[in-house]
Design a protein around this motif. Sequence first.
Motif, mmCIF file in Angstrom:
data_model
loop_
_atom_site.group_PDB
_atom_site.id
_atom_site.type_symbol
_atom_site.label_atom_id
_atom_site.label_comp_id
_atom_site.label_asym_id
_atom_site.label_seq_id
_atom_site.Cartn_x
_atom_site.Cartn_y
_atom_site.Cartn_z
ATOM 1 N N PRO A 33 0.914 -1.259 -0.129
ATOM 2 C CA PRO A 33 -0.058 -0.048 -0.141
ATOM 3 C C PRO A 33 0.929 1.248 0.090
ATOM 4 N N SER A 34 2.111 1.262 0.434
ATOM 5 C CA SER A 34 3.080 2.502 0.575
ATOM 6 C C SER A 34 3.669 2.540 -0.667
ATOM 7 N N SER A 35 3.595 1.648 -1.724
ATOM 8 C CA SER A 35 4.399 1.576 -2.926
ATOM 9 C C SER A 35 3.679 2.697 -3.852
ATOM 10 N N ARG A 36 4.629 3.261 -4.726
ATOM 11 C CA ARG A 36 4.252 4.253 -5.670
ATOM 12 C C ARG A 36 3.222 3.893 -6.720
ATOM 13 N N TYR A 37 3.109 2.669 -7.214
ATOM 14 C CA TYR A 37 2.423 2.112 -8.159
ATOM 15 C C TYR A 37 1.272 1.272 -7.438
#
Length: 233
Positions: A202-206
Amino acid sequence: MMMLLILGILCVGFAVGYAFNFLLPKHQNEPIFSKKLFYPVLILGLIFSIMSLPFAATDAQKTKADPSSEQLLKDQKQLTTDISHLKADKEELTVSLEDATKEKEKLAKKLENITSEKETVKQHEKTIQALEEKIDKLASSNETLKRENKKSSSDTKSSTVQRSAPKDEGNSTGGHESQKETKKESAACNIKGSVNGIYHTPSSRYYSRTKNVTKMFCSVEEAERAGYRAPKQ
C-alpha cells in the motif's frame, strides 16, 4: 450356240462351193445346177449364222469382261476380308472401351474412398488438436495447483515459524518502524501481485495504478516466496 454358228458357216461354205464348182468352165457339160439344193442350204446356213451372232457377241463380251470380272471378284474378296478385319477391330475396341469404363468406375470409387478418408483424417486432426489444447490447459492448471500447494505449504510453515520465533528488539528506531510497517501491511492481505511478477505494498508508488492483479498476499515474505519481487522505484 457355237454349234449353230459352226453349222451356219458350214452350210454357207457348202452353198458357195457348190455354186463356185458349177461356175467353172470345165463343168459346163455336166448336169445342170440344182437351185433346190443351193438356196435351202445357203438360207439355212445364213439363218444359223444370224441366230448364233448375238450369242457369239455375248460370249465375246463375256470373254473380254472376264479379266475385269476376276479383278472385281478379287476386289470383292479383299473388301470382305477388310470388313471382317474391321469388325474384329471394332469388337476389340468395344471390349477395350468396356474395360476402360470399368477401370474408370473403380478409380472413381477409390477417389470417393480417399476423399472420405481425408475428411475422417481432418476430423481426427481436429479432435487431436482439441485434446492437445485440453491437455495444455490441464497441464497449466496442474502447474498452478502445484504452485498454490507450494505457496500454501510455505505459508503454513512461515506462520508456524512466526508464531514460534521470539520477538526481535531492535536498537535503532528505523528498525522498529520497518517492523511495525511490515506488521501493519501483513495485518491485512492487501499486497498486490501483478502479472509482471512484481508485488506492490500500500505504501508503494504504483499501488493504486496496479490493475492487473493476479494474486493478493498477506506479507512481503509470502510474495517473495511466490516468486514476486519489489518494484525498482
